[in-house]
Design a protein around this motif. Structure first.
Motif, PDB file in Angstrom:
ATOM      1  N   PRO A 160      35.932  36.497  29.713  1.00  0.00           N
ATOM      2  CA  PRO A 160      36.857  36.119  30.785  1.00  0.00           C
ATOM      3  C   PRO A 160      36.453  36.749  32.113  1.00  0.00           C
ATOM      4  O   PRO A 160      35.990  37.887  32.164  1.00  0.00           O
TER       5      PRO A 160
ATOM      6  N   ALA B 259      38.429  37.764  35.116  1.00  0.00           N
ATOM      7  CA  ALA B 259      39.856  37.962  35.376  1.00  0.00           C
ATOM      8  C   ALA B 259      40.132  38.049  36.869  1.00  0.00           C
ATOM      9  O   ALA B 259      39.956  39.096  37.489  1.00  0.00           O
ATOM     10  N   LEU B 260      40.568  36.940  37.452  1.00  0.00           N
ATOM     11  CA  LEU B 260      40.963  36.889  38.852  1.00  0.00           C
ATOM     12  C   LEU B 260      42.408  36.411  38.919  1.00  0.00           C
ATOM     13  O   LEU B 260      42.790  35.487  38.197  1.00  0.00           O
TER      14      LEU B 260
ATOM     15  N   GLY C  80      41.542  32.906  37.215  1.00  0.00           N
ATOM     16  CA  GLY C  80      40.601  33.353  36.204  1.00  0.00           C
ATOM     17  C   GLY C  80      39.988  32.184  35.459  1.00  0.00           C
ATOM     18  O   GLY C  80      40.517  31.065  35.445  1.00  0.00           O
ATOM     19  N   TYR C  81      38.835  32.432  34.865  1.00  0.00           N
ATOM     20  CA  TYR C  81      38.154  31.395  34.102  1.00  0.00           C
ATOM     21  C   TYR C  81      37.322  32.056  33.018  1.00  0.00           C
ATOM     22  O   TYR C  81      37.224  33.293  32.955  1.00  0.00           O
ATOM     23  N   GLU C  82      36.736  31.237  32.180  1.00  0.00           N
ATOM     24  CA  GLU C  82      35.958  31.753  31.063  1.00  0.00           C
ATOM     25  C   GLU C  82      34.490  31.356  31.203  1.00  0.00           C
ATOM     26  O   GLU C  82      34.165  30.286  31.729  1.00  0.00           O
TER      27      GLU C  82
ATOM     28  N   ALA D  39      35.811  40.963  39.236  1.00  0.00           N
ATOM     29  CA  ALA D  39      37.260  41.117  39.131  1.00  0.00           C
ATOM     30  C   ALA D  39      37.765  42.266  40.001  1.00  0.00           C
ATOM     31  O   ALA D  39      38.872  42.221  40.537  1.00  0.00           O
TER      32      ALA D  39
ATOM     33  N   GLU E 176      36.199  40.815  44.390  1.00  0.00           N
ATOM     34  CA  GLU E 176      35.758  39.421  44.389  1.00  0.00           C
ATOM     35  C   GLU E 176      34.976  39.059  45.642  1.00  0.00           C
ATOM     36  O   GLU E 176      33.940  38.381  45.568  1.00  0.00           O
TER      37      GLU E 176
END
Length: 372
Positions: free
Chosen positions: A5, A7-8, A12-14, A236, A239
């Motif tokens: 992940p 993590a934002l 967020g995205y994977e 994260a 950014e």
């Protein structure tokens, strides 16, 4: 398979890493294919090489789910990342009727990813995109983190935006078709992660780098996943590179970009090769300042040389001196007023941002390296 992940807050995205993902694209990217079908084709951007290699299998997979691809093709190389290339791509997206809810698929190396990411950042004030990187360099670096840009006459990547992908799909099997030189160039960025923040990973690469370069599946997936996990943590935390944390990812790049500029951003020196040589110079300059030992600088150099990457600036045969290379650095987008931060090493596995570097001393250091 590894799922990492990024993590934002709210965005967020994977990053999914698995062999054979391209053959399972409709399943792997299902949430981002909504809205396509029933006459609407899925927009893909690729260069001529990646389309030739991977389009047939992907089109068969899409057809099994009643989906069709529409392709925008660019020529390989940095020339695609231009104002003209951006204009043509955005006009194509608008002609297709892409909306802010749609996703564009970027299939290729860093050039394609950068161009598509920036086009999607400005089309309809922002539409989604999915990264499918097909080079090791793009897999471990440019596909993650949201930096998108084009090149201009003033320099590389000076016009761009932060625009995060919605998903990154990494299929290590595609690296089987990657030319050895491109594989080595990508491996430079893998080494970077060890040098900047993970001494144990650097030691693992010293022992297993040959397996990664030979594309042994377990070693390759471990190297990719470890690199991305580190970048995901750093992104994260910082950014938009407003603090020094994300700047650590630029280890080797200040020296490297100057060398790329001096060689005309050409095939004479690939980006990864320039970063590799830049990391050698950063390690040696850190030793010059007494921050690491000469032995550690030699160890960093040996790891880079063992991978078949450039490790001696004198071998480039440049006709310019250190002052000319420093002049390229003054145009670096990381310049802050009259100063330029440098990424240096306190130890192997511990990089930091130095803001007290005398550019005249850098020029003298480079003169010595050029004469070696």
């Amino acid at each position: 398979m590894a799922v990492i992940p990024v993590a934002l807050a709210g965005r967020g995205y994977e990053v999914v890493i698995e062999g054979g993902l391209l053959d399972r694209l409709p399943q792997a990217a299902a949430p981002f294919l909504k809205g396509y079908g029933n006459g609407r084709a899925v927009p893909f951007v690729a260069d001529t090489n990646t389309r030739r290699l991977y389009a047939p299998a992907m089109e068969r997979a899409l057809a099994a789910h009643n989906l069709k691809a529409e392709w925008f093709i660019v020529e390989p190389g940095e020339d695609a990342k231009s104002w003209r290339g951006l204009e043509k791509l955005t006009d194509w997206l608008l002609a297709l009727g892409v909306t802010r809810k749609d996703h564009v698929f970027a299939l290729g190396g860093g050039v394609v990813g950068d161009l598509v990411g920036f086009a999607c950042a400005i089309t309809k004030r922002g539409c989604g995109f999915v990264q499918i990187p097909t080079t090791l360099l793009a897999q471990v670096d440019s596909s993650v983190g949201g930096k998108t840009a084009i090149n201009t006459a003033a320099g590389k990547n000076l016009i761009g935006a932060f625009h995060q992908p919605s998903l990154v799909l990494i299929d290590p099997l595609v690296l089987a078709t990657l030319p050895p030189r491109e594989m080595r160039a990508g491996y430079a960025e893998v080494l970077k992660y060890g040098l900047l923040g993970d001494a144990a990973f650097f030691a693992w690469l010293e022992a297993n780098g040959d397996k990664v370069l030979a594309r042994e599946p377990a070693a390759l997936e471990h190297a990719i996943a470890t690199s991305i996990a580190m970048k995901a943590r750093i992104v994260a935390e910082d950014e938009r590179e407003t603090a020094d944390r994300r700047a650590l990812l630029n280890l080797g790049h200040t020296f490297g970009h100057a060398l790329e500029a001096e060689t005309g951003f050409s095939q004479a020196l690939l980006h990864g090769e320039a970063v590799a040589l830049g990391m050698v110079l950063a390690a040696r300059y850190s030793a010059r300042r007494g921050e690491i030992s000469q032995e550690d600088a030699a160890r960093a150099t040996a790891a880079i040389a063992a991978a078949g990457l450039p490790s001696e600036i004198a071998a480039l045969g440049l006709s310019r001196d250190g002052a000319a290379l420093v002049e390229h650095m003054r145009h670096d987008k990381k310049a802050e007023g009259t100063t330029l931060p440098f990424l240096l090493l306190k130890a192997l596995g511990e990089a930091y941002v130095a803001r007290d570097v005398d550019l005249a001393d850098i020029a003298a250091f480079l003169d010595g390296e050029l004469a070696a």
